[in-house]
Each structure stands twice: as C-alpha cells, then as structure tokens.
Design an enzyme around this catalytic site. Structure first.
Site, PDB file in Angstrom:
ATOM      1  CG  HIS A 178      16.550   2.888  36.026  1.00 37.20           C
ATOM      2  ND1 HIS A 178      16.394   2.393  34.484  1.00 37.20           N
ATOM      3  CD2 HIS A 178      16.076   2.176  36.653  1.00 37.20           C
ATOM      4  CE1 HIS A 178      15.617   1.322  34.556  1.00 37.20           C
ATOM      5  NE2 HIS A 178      15.183   1.133  35.921  1.00 37.20           N
ATOM      6  CD  GLU A 201      11.732   2.507  37.383  1.00 35.01           C
ATOM      7  OE1 GLU A 201      10.858   2.035  37.586  1.00 35.01           O
ATOM      8  OE2 GLU A 201      12.747   1.988  36.622  1.00 35.01           O
ATOM      9  NE  ARG A 238       8.423  -1.246  45.004  1.00 34.40           N
ATOM     10  CZ  ARG A 238       9.471  -2.070  44.726  1.00 34.40           C
ATOM     11  NH1 ARG A 238      10.572  -1.895  45.641  1.00 34.40           N
ATOM     12  NH2 ARG A 238       9.356  -3.002  43.940  1.00 34.40           N
ATOM     13  CG  HIS A 286      24.670   6.903  50.465  1.00 39.45           C
ATOM     14  ND1 HIS A 286      25.412   6.231  51.608  1.00 39.45           N
ATOM     15  CD2 HIS A 286      25.519   7.326  49.560  1.00 39.45           C
ATOM     16  CE1 HIS A 286      26.600   6.118  51.057  1.00 39.45           C
ATOM     17  NE2 HIS A 286      26.689   6.929  49.877  1.00 39.45           N
ATOM     18  CG  ASN A 298       3.899   0.284  43.718  1.00 36.12           C
ATOM     19  OD1 ASN A 298       3.759  -0.036  42.229  1.00 36.12           O
ATOM     20  ND2 ASN A 298       4.984   0.406  44.226  1.00 36.12           N
ATOM     21  CD  GLU A 324      28.321  10.007  50.400  1.00 35.01           C
ATOM     22  OE1 GLU A 324      29.259   9.972  51.100  1.00 35.01           O
ATOM     23  OE2 GLU A 324      28.108   9.126  49.596  1.00 35.01           O
TER      24      GLU A 324
END
Length: 128
Positions: free
Chosen positions: A3, A54, A7, A72, A58, A120
């Site tokens: 993965h 993922e 964030r 990208h 936070n 992209e």
C-alpha cells in the site's frame, strides 16, 4: 507493493473522494483511540492481490505540509477523457485536462484530492 499511505485531514471527505468520485472501495477501517488516529484502507480490489491506499487520519492534526518531494499517485483508466468527465460530474477537481503528455504521446490527466495530493490518470496504451 502492499500500500501507499497518505495523511488526510478529513477522513470522511477523503473516503468520499476516493470511493464515490474515483470508484475505489472502502476495504477496512479501524480507530486507534490510544494513538489518536484512524486508518482506512481503500482500493480497486482486495489487499491480497492489489496495491491499495492507506488513508491515515491523525485526530489532532488539521493541516499537513505536502512538501516538494511528493509527486503523484498514478491510476490506469480505460478512457482518460471519459474518466475526467465522470470525475467532473461527481465534483472532482481536474487540474490538468485529458490530453497528450507534453513532448509525448501518452494520454493523461491530473486530479487533485481534498488534501491537495495529485492523482494522475493514464490510458492503458501509454507509450512514454
């Protein structure tokens, strides 16, 4: 690859973008109260046979500096022009319309996600 982690500042908005606008599926999601974060795994197929994203939220962070090293995420689509039309219809932010790559022949486009990450879109018959 398993993965790529991004964030995100608003998990619900990011899940909406990647699932409802970009056509991915929410594969799993878990809160970690002790660490004050939530992980959501999304993708076009199961984690056993596909690379997924993922999304890490936070809880105490409202803003991130994307820096200048990130480029990208690339996604292959059957028809870049049609994908852009579909994304625009669903409220997505196309920042580079579908067309040939500068100095090349591959058809591509760029979409910006809610946190400013670039995605992209590439045609399967790319030559560059």
């Amino acid at each position: 690859m398993l993965h790529t982690m991004l964030r995100v500042t608003d998990l619900e908005q990011s899940i909406h973008f990647y699932c409802d606008v970009m056509g991915m599926q929410l594969l799993r999601r878990k809160d970690y109260p002790e660490g004050k974060f939530t992980l959501a795994f999304i993708g076009y197929g199961d984690e056993a046979s596909n690379t997924v994203l993922e999304l890490t939220h936070n809880w105490d962070t409202n803003e991130y500096d994307l820096g200048n090293a990130y480029g990208h995420i690339a996604i292959e689509v059957d028809d870049v022009y049609a994908a852009c039309d579909n994304i625009k219809t669903k409220g997505g932010n196309i920042v580079r319309d579908a067309g040939p790559m500068k100095g090349g022949n591959s058809i591509l486009a760029f979409v910006k996600d809610p946190d400013g990450y670039m995605v992209e879109l590439l045609s399967p018959d790319r030559q560059d």
